[in-house]
Enzyme design. Structure first.
Site, short mmCIF file in Angstrom:
data_model
loop_
_atom_site.label_atom_id
_atom_site.label_comp_id
_atom_site.label_asym_id
_atom_site.label_seq_id
_atom_site.Cartn_x
_atom_site.Cartn_y
_atom_site.Cartn_z
N PHE A 163 21.43 30.66 3.77
CA PHE A 163 22.34 29.88 2.64
C PHE A 163 21.87 28.64 3.36
CE2 PHE A 163 25.72 27.82 2.89
CZ PHE A 163 26.29 27.40 1.25
N SER A 200 25.99 34.18 11.62
CA SER A 200 26.31 33.03 11.07
C SER A 200 28.26 33.82 10.78
CB SER A 200 25.78 32.83 9.79
OG SER A 200 25.51 33.15 8.77
N THR A 239 27.45 24.86 14.69
CA THR A 239 29.17 24.24 14.00
C THR A 239 30.69 23.59 14.51
OG1 THR A 239 30.79 26.00 12.59
CG2 THR A 239 29.20 26.35 15.25
N ASP A 240 31.02 23.53 14.08
CA ASP A 240 32.44 22.61 13.92
C ASP A 240 33.02 23.59 14.40
OD1 ASP A 240 33.05 24.12 12.19
OD2 ASP A 240 34.37 22.52 10.86
N GLU A 241 32.86 24.95 14.65
CA GLU A 241 33.92 25.93 15.58
C GLU A 241 33.15 26.29 16.93
OE1 GLU A 241 33.75 29.96 13.28
OE2 GLU A 241 33.33 28.84 11.23
N TYR A 284 31.46 34.77 17.35
CA TYR A 284 30.14 33.22 16.82
C TYR A 284 30.87 32.45 17.68
CZ TYR A 284 28.36 30.58 13.17
OH TYR A 284 28.29 29.07 12.38
N LYS A 319 28.10 30.54 19.63
CA LYS A 319 26.91 29.18 19.17
C LYS A 319 26.83 27.65 20.71
CE LYS A 319 25.33 27.62 16.13
NZ LYS A 319 23.65 27.94 15.00
N PRO A 351 41.63 39.46 -0.52
CA PRO A 351 41.88 39.55 0.43
C PRO A 351 42.06 37.88 1.35
CG PRO A 351 39.46 40.16 0.38
CD PRO A 351 39.76 39.94 -0.69
#
Ligand code: NAD
Ligand code: TYD
Length: 351
Positions: free
Chosen positions: A15, A89, A134-136, A159, A163, A214
């Site tokens: 993506f 991801s 990532t901000d995660e 995940y 990262k 959902p």
């Protein structure tokens, strides 16, 4: 004639990677862009149809965890810079199969770091390893506050833990071996070509097909959304102007509670599909929450704004509008990527 600068982009069929490859291939004819991707379920060369014949672009099919192969392509092409996006991801998949995330995100990053290090043997001038994160990795926020570049890492999902681990290794290689690097940590992206397992494209696809939407838990989880083209522009800027060993947070200054975002999406889709107002909202179904679900992500993107002059160029309403239009006009793309493996993933995840 000067030799073209040789740049490796990993995960370029995915993506975000496909937007980065396109931007670099179109804007930098003095670069030779190599897109390395092993085309997992998330990788799709259809995403790059418009640049596949560009003379400064070449696709290489291969796995970042395959040490011999990665070393061989470094020896062959002598990549002067790496923009590393290849990863597993999706958080929900990481909950079902954490080891796959360790393999690709941690080991794969290590293999690339080692290949880069042994290719250049300390001759690192004008070289760069750019790691996309990532901000995660920062974990979760409560109702207030923002993630800054100095927020401590506190990942909660397999995940984000994978990262975070890869980020640490990149920094460690910078400290230990002097490897030149930069890291960016970005918030949730949306836009065309996103695989329909992530919230926005999944719900667009389900609305088109009048399937239930959902929503996990009570829907009061918050994310900070950024249009993918703006992320690619930020990556371009950091690649060219970012300082060695620095981290930059990238975000949309654009927080939405999931349920509010889903209702906005439903409203826009009803209009575009010519359906009765309120019909898509009726598809909303509250389902079992994601384990370890982070309550809120929000980025303080003022460092990249003040130091490099970047800010998002489109509003969320504009970006969402363009995104919906793209999916509505590209049903064939959606049908292609939702056949096969997708069906069994969907059944396992949502049954
Ligand atoms: P994606 O899942 O759409 O694409 C990942 C790409 O990597 C795919 O093309 C896949 O084929 C490739 N890939 C996976 N494993 C590989 C392997 N072992 N060898 C070679 N290629 C492999 O992901 P995305 O959403 O485009 O994310 C790209 C990067 O940006 C990731 O590193 C992700 O952590 C990071 N990121 C994503 C977001 C987001 O909202 N999507 C936000 C911040 C950061
Ligand atoms: P997602 O797009 O998976 O991104 P991330 O988990 O990396 O933030 O999910 C965005 C938000 O939407 C997150 O709070 C989880 C929620 N969500 C749902 O409520 N239902 C879904 O089916 C999915 C995929 C996500």
């Amino acid at each position: 004639m000067n030799k073209k600068k040789s740049i490796l982009i990993t995960g370029g069929a995915g993506f975000i990677g496909s937007h980065v490859v396109r931007l670099f291939a179109q804007n930098y004819l003095n670069y030779q862009i190599y897109n390395l991707d092993n085309l997992t379920y998330a990788g799709n060369l259809e995403n790059l149809k418009d640049v596949e014949n560009s003379p400064n672009y070449k696709f290489i099919k291969g796995d970042i965890t395959d040490e011999n192969f990665i070393n061989s392509i470094f020896n062959k092409y002598r990549f002067e810079a790496v923009i590393h996006l290849a990863a597993e991801s999706h958080v929900d998949r990481s909950i079902k199969d954490p080891l796959a995330f360790v393999k690709t995100n941690v080991i794969g990053t290590m293999v690339l770091l080692n290949a880069f290090k042994s290719c250049w043997q300390g001759a690192f001038e004008n070289k760069l390893f750019y790691h996309i994160s990532t901000d995660e990795v920062y974990g979760t926020l409560g109702q207030t506050g923002l993630f800054t570049e100095t927020t401590s890492y506190d990942p909660n999902s397999p995940y984000s833990a994978s990262k975070a681990s890869s980020d640490h290794f990149v920094r460690a290689y910078g400290e230990t071996y002097g490897l030149p690097y930069v890291i960016t940590n970005c918030s949730n992206n949306y836009g065309r070509h996103q695989f329909p397992e992530k919230l926005i494209p999944l719900f667009i696809n389900n609305i088109i097909n009048e399937k239930s939407l959902p929503v996990y838990g009570d829907g009061n989880y918050t994310r900070d959304w950024l249009y993918v083209n703006d992320h690619a522009i930020a990556i371009d800027l950091v690649f060219h102007k970012g300082l060695n060993a620095e981290t930059y947070n990238i975000g949309g200054f654009n927080e939405w509670k999931n349920i509010d975002l889903v209702k906005l999406l439903c409203k826009q889709m009803d209009i575009k599909l010519g359906r009765l107002e309120g019909s898509s909202e009726k598809l909303i179904t509250y389902v079992k929450d994601r384990p370890g679900h982070d309550l809120r992500y929000a980025i303080d993107a003022n460092k990249i704004k003040s130091e490099l002059g970047w800010q998002p160029s489109v509003t969320f309403e504009e970006g969402l509008n363009k995104t919906i239009d793209w999916y509505l006009n590209n049903k064939e793309w959606l049908d292609n990527v939702t056949s096969g493996e997708y069906q069994s993933y969907y059944t396992k995840q949502y049954s």
